[in-house]
Design an enzyme around this catalytic site. Structure first.
Site, PDB file in Angstrom:
ATOM      1  N   GLY A  26      -5.504 -11.069   1.421  1.00 53.82           N
ATOM      2  CA  GLY A  26      -5.019 -12.091   1.720  1.00 53.82           C
ATOM      3  C   GLY A  26      -4.008 -12.139   2.563  1.00 53.82           C
ATOM      4  O   GLY A  26      -3.806 -13.059   3.658  1.00 53.82           O
ATOM      5  N   ARG A  73     -20.310  -2.317  16.007  1.00 54.25           N
ATOM      6  CA  ARG A  73     -21.813  -2.750  16.427  1.00 54.25           C
ATOM      7  C   ARG A  73     -21.443  -4.596  16.687  1.00 54.25           C
ATOM      8  O   ARG A  73     -22.304  -5.149  17.265  1.00 54.25           O
ATOM      9  CB  ARG A  73     -22.831  -2.863  15.894  1.00 54.25           C
ATOM     10  CG  ARG A  73     -23.424  -1.283  15.909  1.00 54.25           C
ATOM     11  CD  ARG A  73     -24.518  -1.213  15.181  1.00 54.25           C
ATOM     12  NE  ARG A  73     -24.335  -1.094  13.778  1.00 54.25           N
ATOM     13  CZ  ARG A  73     -25.035  -1.677  12.698  1.00 54.25           C
ATOM     14  NH1 ARG A  73     -26.249  -2.436  13.270  1.00 54.25           N
ATOM     15  NH2 ARG A  73     -24.898  -1.833  11.433  1.00 54.25           N
ATOM     16  N   GLY A  74     -20.269  -5.158  16.250  1.00 55.01           N
ATOM     17  CA  GLY A  74     -20.064  -6.426  16.587  1.00 55.01           C
ATOM     18  C   GLY A  74     -20.331  -7.221  15.065  1.00 55.01           C
ATOM     19  O   GLY A  74     -19.818  -6.783  14.055  1.00 55.01           O
ATOM     20  N   THR A 119     -20.409  -9.049   9.669  1.00 54.50           N
ATOM     21  CA  THR A 119     -19.505  -8.058  10.646  1.00 54.50           C
ATOM     22  C   THR A 119     -20.185  -6.716  10.357  1.00 54.50           C
ATOM     23  O   THR A 119     -20.426  -6.240   9.306  1.00 54.50           O
ATOM     24  CB  THR A 119     -17.994  -8.033  10.281  1.00 54.50           C
ATOM     25  OG1 THR A 119     -17.917  -7.666   8.782  1.00 54.50           O
ATOM     26  CG2 THR A 119     -17.475  -9.428  10.400  1.00 54.50           C
ATOM     27  N   LEU A 120     -20.464  -6.138  11.680  1.00 47.21           N
ATOM     28  CA  LEU A 120     -21.109  -4.958  11.676  1.00 47.21           C
ATOM     29  C   LEU A 120     -20.486  -3.755  12.260  1.00 47.21           C
ATOM     30  O   LEU A 120     -20.924  -2.865  12.890  1.00 47.21           O
ATOM     31  CB  LEU A 120     -22.336  -5.216  12.609  1.00 47.21           C
ATOM     32  CG  LEU A 120     -23.429  -6.341  12.254  1.00 47.21           C
ATOM     33  CD1 LEU A 120     -24.431  -6.577  13.543  1.00 47.21           C
ATOM     34  CD2 LEU A 120     -24.245  -5.791  10.694  1.00 47.21           C
ATOM     35  N   ARG A 136      -4.924   0.829  16.433  1.00 44.11           N
ATOM     36  CA  ARG A 136      -3.444   1.148  15.984  1.00 44.11           C
ATOM     37  C   ARG A 136      -3.704   1.436  14.517  1.00 44.11           C
ATOM     38  O   ARG A 136      -4.673   0.953  13.629  1.00 44.11           O
ATOM     39  CB  ARG A 136      -2.525  -0.057  16.118  1.00 44.11           C
ATOM     40  CG  ARG A 136      -2.525  -0.594  17.316  1.00 44.11           C
ATOM     41  CD  ARG A 136      -1.845  -1.936  17.113  1.00 44.11           C
ATOM     42  NE  ARG A 136      -1.612  -2.564  18.510  1.00 44.11           N
ATOM     43  CZ  ARG A 136      -1.129  -3.520  18.791  1.00 44.11           C
ATOM     44  NH1 ARG A 136      -0.819  -4.559  17.810  1.00 44.11           N
ATOM     45  NH2 ARG A 136      -0.817  -4.022  20.101  1.00 44.11           N
ATOM     46  N   ASP A 162       0.961  -1.332  -0.086  1.00 40.91           N
ATOM     47  CA  ASP A 162      -0.041   0.054   0.035  1.00 40.91           C
ATOM     48  C   ASP A 162       0.984   1.225   0.145  1.00 40.91           C
ATOM     49  O   ASP A 162       1.669   1.363   0.721  1.00 40.91           O
ATOM     50  CB  ASP A 162      -0.759  -0.076   1.420  1.00 40.91           C
ATOM     51  CG  ASP A 162      -1.846  -1.087   1.202  1.00 40.91           C
ATOM     52  OD1 ASP A 162      -1.984  -1.701   0.261  1.00 40.91           O
ATOM     53  OD2 ASP A 162      -2.271  -1.218   2.500  1.00 40.91           O
ATOM     54  N   ASN A 191     -18.924  -7.966   5.117  1.00 40.84           N
ATOM     55  CA  ASN A 191     -19.428  -7.092   6.285  1.00 40.84           C
ATOM     56  C   ASN A 191     -20.973  -6.806   5.643  1.00 40.84           C
ATOM     57  O   ASN A 191     -21.451  -7.456   4.827  1.00 40.84           O
ATOM     58  CB  ASN A 191     -18.498  -5.815   6.156  1.00 40.84           C
ATOM     59  CG  ASN A 191     -18.568  -5.174   4.702  1.00 40.84           C
ATOM     60  OD1 ASN A 191     -19.078  -5.532   4.010  1.00 40.84           O
ATOM     61  ND2 ASN A 191     -17.278  -4.659   4.196  1.00 40.84           N
ATOM     62  N   ALA A 229      -8.005  -3.058   7.852  1.00 41.06           N
ATOM     63  CA  ALA A 229      -7.756  -4.248   8.240  1.00 41.06           C
ATOM     64  C   ALA A 229      -8.615  -4.807   9.452  1.00 41.06           C
ATOM     65  O   ALA A 229      -8.105  -5.957  10.013  1.00 41.06           O
ATOM     66  CB  ALA A 229      -6.245  -4.483   8.470  1.00 41.06           C
ATOM     67  N   ALA A 230      -9.536  -3.889   9.810  1.00 42.65           N
ATOM     68  CA  ALA A 230     -10.345  -4.695  11.153  1.00 42.65           C
ATOM     69  C   ALA A 230     -10.854  -6.065  10.627  1.00 42.65           C
ATOM     70  O   ALA A 230     -11.010  -7.255  11.260  1.00 42.65           O
ATOM     71  CB  ALA A 230     -11.467  -3.678  11.659  1.00 42.65           C
ATOM     72  N   GLY A 231     -11.496  -5.899   9.738  1.00 37.82           N
ATOM     73  CA  GLY A 231     -12.140  -7.128   8.799  1.00 37.82           C
ATOM     74  C   GLY A 231     -11.393  -8.282   8.808  1.00 37.82           C
ATOM     75  O   GLY A 231     -11.443  -9.466   9.075  1.00 37.82           O
ATOM     76  N   ASP A 232     -10.300  -7.902   8.278  1.00 30.31           N
ATOM     77  CA  ASP A 232      -9.096  -8.956   8.044  1.00 30.31           C
ATOM     78  C   ASP A 232      -8.510  -9.552   9.485  1.00 30.31           C
ATOM     79  O   ASP A 232      -8.334 -10.784   9.395  1.00 30.31           O
ATOM     80  CB  ASP A 232      -8.043  -8.435   7.294  1.00 30.31           C
ATOM     81  CG  ASP A 232      -8.299  -7.876   5.905  1.00 30.31           C
ATOM     82  OD1 ASP A 232      -9.223  -8.430   5.183  1.00 30.31           O
ATOM     83  OD2 ASP A 232      -7.830  -7.101   5.225  1.00 30.31           O
TER      84      ASP A 232
HETATM   85  P1  ADP Z   1     -14.669  -4.581   7.428  1.00 27.40           P
HETATM   86  O1  ADP Z   1     -13.348  -3.900   7.901  1.00 27.40           O
HETATM   87  O2  ADP Z   1     -14.416  -5.802   6.639  1.00 27.40           O
HETATM   88  O3  ADP Z   1     -15.759  -3.730   6.765  1.00 27.40           O
HETATM   89  P2  ADP Z   1     -16.084  -4.281   9.815  1.00 27.40           P
HETATM   90  O4  ADP Z   1     -15.994  -2.993   9.792  1.00 27.40           O
HETATM   91  O5  ADP Z   1     -17.468  -5.016   9.940  1.00 27.40           O
HETATM   92  O6  ADP Z   1     -15.161  -5.174   8.941  1.00 27.40           O
HETATM   93  O7  ADP Z   1     -15.373  -4.956  11.278  1.00 27.40           O
HETATM   94  C1  ADP Z   1     -15.075  -6.096  11.465  1.00 27.40           C
HETATM   95  C2  ADP Z   1     -14.680  -6.276  13.013  1.00 27.40           C
HETATM   96  O8  ADP Z   1     -13.733  -5.483  13.554  1.00 27.40           O
HETATM   97  C3  ADP Z   1     -16.042  -6.169  14.039  1.00 27.40           C
HETATM   98  O9  ADP Z   1     -16.939  -7.293  13.892  1.00 27.40           O
HETATM   99  C4  ADP Z   1     -15.308  -5.761  15.139  1.00 27.40           C
HETATM  100  O10 ADP Z   1     -14.880  -7.031  15.656  1.00 27.40           O
HETATM  101  C5  ADP Z   1     -14.107  -4.917  14.763  1.00 27.40           C
HETATM  102  N1  ADP Z   1     -14.230  -3.457  14.926  1.00 27.40           N
HETATM  103  C6  ADP Z   1     -14.686  -2.820  13.783  1.00 27.40           C
HETATM  104  N2  ADP Z   1     -14.709  -1.388  14.175  1.00 27.40           N
HETATM  105  C7  ADP Z   1     -14.584  -1.323  15.371  1.00 27.40           C
HETATM  106  C8  ADP Z   1     -14.578  -0.469  16.362  1.00 27.40           C
HETATM  107  N3  ADP Z   1     -14.807   0.994  15.971  1.00 27.40           N
HETATM  108  N4  ADP Z   1     -14.596  -0.648  17.854  1.00 27.40           N
HETATM  109  C9  ADP Z   1     -14.219  -2.079  18.060  1.00 27.40           C
HETATM  110  N5  ADP Z   1     -14.346  -3.052  17.100  1.00 27.40           N
HETATM  111  C10 ADP Z   1     -14.402  -2.718  15.968  1.00 27.40           C
END
Ligand code: ADP
Length: 305
Positions: free
Chosen positions: A43, A226-227, A222-223, A287, A15, A186, A251-254
């Site tokens: 990946g 919201r979890g 994934t939300l 982070r 990136d 998501n 990369a939260a989802g990853d």
């Molecule tokens: P993506 O990055 O694929 O769009 P999401 O945004 O749905 O995925 O987030 C994936 C997961 O990351 C969530 O289910 C949760 O565990 C965590 N997460 C995402 N955003 C937050 C946040 N603001 N605070 C705490 N956990 C988060």
């Protein structure tokens, strides 16, 4: 105890991220404020999340024969990933994402697939046994779709569990969906796959049911903060995430996907695996960056203690 084996098949990118006040108009040059490179690609991010959270993981992927490809390979080894199935593609560049971030935090991204486009069914073919001998196969959609399908077919024939993170969002053929055991869209991806809006729990339950109807046993939508909506064979519930001070959700989802699969392979029930994955993803959003934000096992265990 024998450790379960995991294969991840997917993309590797570097990136290039530049912060600028405003996006340039066509023909315009703007001076950037800050520039950094970071290793990414869905990946690789998920493979790193698996390696750092404790899985025995082999990564099937491609890099170019450039200096950055060699650097990425060294870093993946450091992240506890078996790299023997990563092909170095001659006269090709490693995948690149060029990301501009403006003053409002919005981004525009251009991706050059580079070596990722070379992960064809022929390139994958020598590694079929790795998938056949694994307990689980985790994939995303940044690789050629025919390779994703070929790998899922090998997995299905050999009782290897197939986990698909259907990102980036696109429609998928039923012939692929019926090979999938666990799917982790998501909200945007769930809507793209099912045509059902996931704005509340009723929508999530309906979208999950539409995916069950395609033959998928476990659906995790994934939300974000919201979890997750976890639905197993039609029994669904929302499992909230952890409240943290989020600074960057790249990369939260990853991270969630990698940690979830690691926990499943350790034999954790789905609810406990979600808790483990929520913890890993919660740490990652505190982070900056993609792979630099992915936590190690001892950090996840300390967070949950
Ligand atoms: P993506 O990055 O694929 O769009 P999401 O945004 O749905 O995925 O987030 C994936 C997961 O990351 C969530 O289910 C949760 O565990 C965590 N997460 C995402 N955003 C937050 C946040 N603001 N605070 C705490 N956990 C988060």
């Amino acid at each position: 105890m024998t450790t379960s084996r995991l294969t991840v098949l997917g993309s590797i990118n570097v990136d290039h991220i530049m912060n600028i006040a405003q996006f340039p108009a066509p023909g315009e040059t703007v001076i950037g404020k800050q520039y950094q490179t970071a290793f990414g690609g869905k990946g690789a991010n998920q493979a790193v999340a698996c390696g750092r959270s404790g899985a025995d993981i082999t990564f099937i992927a491609c890099v170019g024969d450039d200096a950055i490809g060699a650097e990425i390979l060294a870093q993946l080894k450091h992240d506890r990933i078996h790299t023997a199935a990563i092909s170095v593609i001659p006269e090709t560049t490693t995948g690149v994402a060029m990301i501009f971030v403006n003053g409002d935090g919005e981004n525009v991204i251009g991706i050059s697939a580079g070596a990722n486009a070379a992960l064809t069914p022929e390139c994958f073919s020598p590694y079929q046994m790795i998938v056949a001998q694994s307990d689980a196969l985790l994939m995303q959609l940044e690789s050629p779709l025919e390779t994703v399908i070929a790998a899922a077919e090998i997995a299905k024939k050999n009782q290897t569990k197939v986990i698909l993170n259907p990102a980036p969002a696109r429609e998928l053929p039923d012939s692929l969906l019926r090979l999938v055991d666990v799917i982790t869209p998501n909200e945007t991806e769930a809507e793209k796959l099912t045509g059902i809006s996931v704005s509340d729990e009723t929508g999530a339950a309906k979208a999950a049911q539409a995916l069950h109807d395609k033959g998928i046993e476990q659906v995790l939508i994934t939300l974000g903060s919201r979890g997750v909506w976890l639905s197993i064979n039609g029994e669904g519930r929302c499992i909230p995430g952890f409240k943290v001070n989020a600074v960057d959700t790249i990369a939260a989802g990853d991270t969630f996907n990698g940690a979830y699969v690691t926990a499943l392979l350790e034999g954790k029930p789905a609810d406990d695996a979600v808790r483990f994955a929520h913890a890993a993803a919660a740490i990652s959003v505190t982070r900056r960056g993609a792979q630099p934000s992915v936590p190690w096992r001892k950090e996840i265990d300390a967070f949950l203690a």
